[in-house]
Design a protein around this motif. Structure first.
Motif, short mmCIF file in Angstrom:
data_model
loop_
_atom_site.label_atom_id
_atom_site.label_comp_id
_atom_site.label_asym_id
_atom_site.label_seq_id
_atom_site.Cartn_x
_atom_site.Cartn_y
_atom_site.Cartn_z
N THR A 1 27.82 -12.56 -13.32
CA THR A 1 28.41 -13.25 -12.19
C THR A 1 28.28 -12.36 -10.97
O THR A 1 27.81 -11.23 -11.04
CB THR A 1 29.89 -13.56 -12.46
N ASP A 2 28.76 -12.88 -9.84
CA ASP A 2 28.63 -12.12 -8.60
C ASP A 2 29.47 -10.84 -8.60
O ASP A 2 29.24 -9.95 -7.78
CB ASP A 2 29.05 -13.00 -7.42
N ASP B 1 32.74 -18.54 -12.90
CA ASP B 1 33.89 -17.75 -13.33
C ASP B 1 34.75 -18.61 -14.25
O ASP B 1 35.46 -19.51 -13.82
CB ASP B 1 34.71 -17.29 -12.12
N ARG C 1 21.27 -19.23 -12.57
CA ARG C 1 22.46 -19.83 -11.97
C ARG C 1 22.80 -21.16 -12.63
O ARG C 1 23.96 -21.46 -12.92
CB ARG C 1 22.24 -20.02 -10.47
N GLN D 1 33.60 -20.12 -4.70
CA GLN D 1 32.25 -19.74 -4.31
C GLN D 1 31.43 -19.37 -5.54
O GLN D 1 30.23 -19.57 -5.59
CB GLN D 1 32.28 -18.56 -3.34
N VAL D 2 32.09 -18.80 -6.55
CA VAL D 2 31.42 -18.42 -7.79
C VAL D 2 31.84 -19.42 -8.85
O VAL D 2 32.92 -19.33 -9.42
CB VAL D 2 31.81 -16.99 -8.22
N ILE E 1 34.32 -14.26 -4.37
CA ILE E 1 34.85 -15.41 -5.11
C ILE E 1 35.26 -16.54 -4.17
O ILE E 1 35.07 -17.71 -4.46
CB ILE E 1 36.06 -15.00 -5.98
#
Length: 872
Positions: A452-453, A151, A90, A147-148, A374
């Motif tokens: 990524t998520d 990106d 992360r 949240q991500v 996101i």
């Protein structure tokens, strides 16, 4: 700042590292090792009382150096836990994105603001202050809205919103064109701007500032960014952020202290990287000489037709990929075309209503899931991306049906077009292409640690789709859309590998039912795919229709029959097969196993070269055990990874052959390969819901299951060796990828046409002229037909190593810039000095030019095509 529990355990970890084999680096860097131990233990115990930047400052290390050193000190598999690996991953992703965005931000501000504005501008509005204000506002917005945070595209779109906001509040005298004119033009009945901060420098209201999008439009055009998307981000996310942060547009530039205080709270809460230090070019955040990621520059364009080579930064690459996707979809809509409607109408059961209903249903699901991943403010962005996926879905479906019509001479595809899994897979694949195009991370890497998520396999959960079903559409999808970029093709191939190595082997996968059916059909114990097929070429004519409707073909029917129509194709569900009839062979299972064997051997061969190149006789033994396990003990793959079986096979054979190769050495080499995840050997399923290291798995599971088979390799009559899989041409050949035959033959193959130039669009190839290209015609001077046959044989027999990052650790060799010929049997391709017979080369070139001219004249005279030209 450290709790006693962290200090005690960190010291024990430090002592074990200092005493471990190969601990020279740790003993030389005692302070750095101590810092790494604190980091590891604090995360494992969930007692992180310091920020990552504070730790780096304390031990005087940069981000990249720390990540590399952490990798080095993990000499034992239990030193760094998977929890720490996840945290490091992360941090890497966040650093990569921040680094790429800051350098883009610096260059962009240089294009917007004058270096030395006129004297009427207050010193308080210096470029340093502007940069600081912009960057910290962006960091605050990014931390609160996203949240991500890794990106890259959404973060860059947010950065453009911040730039737009501050440009509008800047005095025109500070700005370069076209921003200066734009700011002056949009002033509404305004009094002259005054230079002082804190004064009302514009009579425009906040509402007028918010609704004017002229500058956003210019910024989007300058950076090849989608205007509608950025505008959406501006109104749905950025303006609410301004309001929540208490930043009022009509009060001039926000007070730096206010923003600093809010960001400081955010930074201390996250306990990670203090990105304000980018402003000072702090050494903690600078890349090393050998950077931890290839994010500063990707290679310059090497197209000789381009006069200027533009540095391909991560942001520019991402924007170019998005623009290319939009060009592919330029002539499409989010509704079925007339051609598709015709195919629907030709079906026995018209699938149109169910297709439209399915597309609409997944629109709501995707929008919801995307917002959850996101951020809730990004739901509309998710909907926009889904609609792009729908357009690609219809485009590829139409192309597939046209190909099937040509292949089978039928127009009734009722069975296929009413297959729910086929449509769900195709739609999911199209949406995945869009997600991957927008989700290029800053390191330009496809490795597992760079996800990524919303990276694959996230899409499978959104569409409630089994990985094995998704796999069936990938190859046909690539073949059906020739305009896909190289990066997209590589991404889909990477998805296919992920499925073959682990995802398809998860509990609940239809793969295990297919293997069981195959056993019943063969009447044998375990024969999902005979070993006799290993050395047969993988090239095939199977399409997605064959795989989704498999097993359906009757052995008596020819390919020209109508196997896809609803009336002639039996149902494929096992429940309707009569008890007296044996299940038919599954095309999808057979092809899957061939591909798995090929992937498995490539992985094994790569690792073998790293570890056992001095024992070449062991490779066929290891492969035989590895292949035997996949074929006969495939239950060992359930909820496990292909590479786990590979490493255990290698260790088992070395053990029985008395070759000293410990698991510690195997996993150390494995970590250096591309696209590997440390969780593969640190967290292996032992029994239900119990995980441990690969050593424990080998002792308690693998060896217990295969002990008898492994011991046979020590006897005088070892098992029959499995044939090495035939290494085929990749089904995903890239049009601009030169291939070289074996090292002893100096022959290169390149495409006839030049790669497409982006500015020309996809429909027109780069212009080819004698000045920009050397054209060589193969004529009589090459000799008799036997020589042509020899060239063909060399090319066909060449084991073309695919440029797949998943298997090849080293970088792909660069193609030679010039066409070099053998001179008196010597190969110059290795970079050796030219022999003194330069005149012979000139004579050879002149002879070939003369031959080419003579053959062109002959072609004009008799109208026959007697030459084959190859561009170089």
């Amino acid at each position: 700042k450290l709790p006693e529990s962290v200090r005690e355990k960190a010291w024990k970890t430090y002592e074990s590292l200092s005493a471990a084999d190969g601990a020279l680096a740790c003993n030389k860097k005692k302070k750095e090792t101590w810092g790494v131990c604190i980091f590891i233990v604090a995360i494992d115990l969930d007692e992180v009382t310091f920020t990552f930047t504070e730790l780096l400052k304390s031990i005087n290390m940069s981000v990249c150096t720390f990540f590399q050193f952490l990798k080095e000190v993990d000499v034992n598999m239990d030193t760094v836990s998977t929890k720490v690996d996840s945290t490091v991953s992360r941090l890497k992703k966040k650093y990569d994105v921040l680094f790429a965005l800051y350098h883009k931000f610096e260059r962009t501000c240089g294009l917007i603001y004058l270096e030395q504005p006129s004297s009427e501008i207050s010193a308080e509005l210096s470029s340093v202050l502007v940069l600081k204000n912009y960057w910290i506002t962006f960091l605050l917005a990014k931390g609160k809205v996203l949240q991500v945070e890794d990106d890259l595209v959404i973060s860059f779109q947010l950065l453009l919103c911040v730039l737009d906001y501050f440009i509008k509040l800047s005095p025109p005298a500070m700005l370069k064109e076209p921003y200066k004119s734009s700011v002056s033009a949009v002033t509404v009945n305004g009094s002259a701007r005054t230079p002082r901060r804190g004064q009302n420098r514009s009579s425009r209201t906040a509402k007028q500032l918010d609704t004017d999008t002229k500058i956003i439009e210019i910024l989007c055009k300058e950076h090849d960014c989608n205007f509608d998307e950025v505008k959406n981000v501006y109104f749905t996310s950025f303006i609410p952020f301004l309001n929540s942060a208490g930043i009022v547009a009509s009060n001039g530039l926000p007070e730096v202290e206010v923003i600093l205080k809010q960001y400081d709270e955010l930074y201390l809460k996250n306990k990670d990287i203090d990105a304000r230090l980018f402003l000072n070019h702090d050494e903690t955040l600078q890349p090393d000489v050998i950077p931890c990621s290839q994010l500063e520059r990707t290679p310059l364009k090497n197209n000789p037709d381009e006069e200027i080579n533009i540095p391909q930064t991560p942001v520019r690459v991402a924007m170019n990929n998005i623009q290319q996707l939009n060009m592919i979809l330029n002539s499409t809509t989010d509704k079925p075309s007339d051609t598709l409607i015709m195919y629907f109408n030709n079906c026995t059961v018209n699938p149109k209503d169910s297709i439209l209903k399915r597309v609409e249903s997944f629109d709501h699901i995707f929008k919801k899931k995307f917002a959850e991943a996101i951020g809730q403010g990004w739901a509309e962005i998710g909907s926009q991306r889904y609609k792009l996926g729908v357009r690609l879905y219809y485009k590829v479906m139409e192309s597939m049906l046209k190909s099937e019509e040509e292949r089978l001479s039928v127009q009734n595809f009722s069975k296929l077009l009413n297959d729910n899994i086929f449509h769900t897979s195709l739609l999911a694949c199209a949406v995945e292409v869009v997600i991957a195009t927008y989700g290029r991370n800053a390191s330009q890497s496809d490795s597992a640690g760079a996800e990524t998520d919303v990276s694959f396999p996230w899409i499978l959960n959104v569409f409630d789709l089994k990985a094995f079903d998704f796999y069936k559409v990938i190859e046909s999808f690539i073949r059906a859309e020739p305009s896909l970029t190289r990066e997209t093709i590589k991404h889909l191939e990477h998805c296919e590998h992920r499925i073959m190595e682990s995802l398809a082997w998860q509990s609940g996968s239809p793969l295990f039912d297919l293997i069981k059916q195959s056993k019943e059909r063969e009447g044998q114990t375990d024969q999902p795919e005979p070993t006799s097929t290993l050395n047969m070429p993988l090239q095939h004519n199977h399409t997605a229709a064959d795989l989704y409707l498999s097993p359906v073909k009757s052995p008596k029917k020819k390919a020209s029959g109508p196997p896809l129509s609803a009336t002639s194709t039996p149902d494929v569900q096992p429940s309707v097969i009569p008890q007296t009839q044996k299940p038919q062979k599954s095309t999808s299972l057979s092809l899957f196993y061939k591909k798995v064997y090929l992937l498995a051997y490539r992985r094994l061969h790569t690792l073998f070269l790293h570890l056992l190149s001095e024992h070449p006789d062991l490779e066929p033994l290891i492969w035989t055990l590895f292949q035997h396990t996949l074929q006969n003990e495939y239950e060992l793959m359930r909820d496990r990874h292909l590479d786990q079986i590979m490493m255990c096979s290698m260790y088992g054979i070395c053990k029985v052959k008395n070759v000293d190769l410990r698991f510690k050495i195997i996993v150390s080499a494995y970590k250096e390969l591309c696209n590997t995840n440390q969780e593969t050997f640190k967290r292996v399923l032992i029994r239900e819901e119990q995980y441990d290291s690969i050593i424990v798995f080998y002792n308690l599971v693998f060896m217990q299951k295969l002990k008898t088979n492994i011991l046979q390799y020590a006897s005088s009559r070892p098992p029959t060796l499995s044939p090495i899989p035939h290494i085929p041409r990749s089904p995903y050949q890239f049009s601009n990828s030169p291939r070289r035959v074996s090292a002893g033959n100096n022959i290169y193959i390149s495409p006839l046409k030049s790669p497409y130039k982006f500015s020309d669009g996809f429909q027109s190839p780069t212009k080819m002229t004698p000045r920009s290209r050397i054209l060589v015609s193969i004529g009589e001077s090459f000799g008799t037909s036997e020589k042509f046959q020899k060239i063909n044989q060399m090319v066909c027999n060449s084991e073309c190593q695919l440029k797949r990052s998943a298997e090849v650790g080293a970088a792909a060799p660069k193609p030679l810039k010039r066409l070099r010929f053998d001179i008196e049997g010597q190969d110059e391709a290795d970079g050796s000095k030219h022999l003194p017979q330069e005149s012979k080369f000139q004579q050879k070139l002149a002879e070939m030019t003369s031959t080419r001219t003579r053959m062109q004249k002959q072609k004009l005279n008799d109208g026959n095509d007697t030459s084959a030209s190859e561009e170089k």
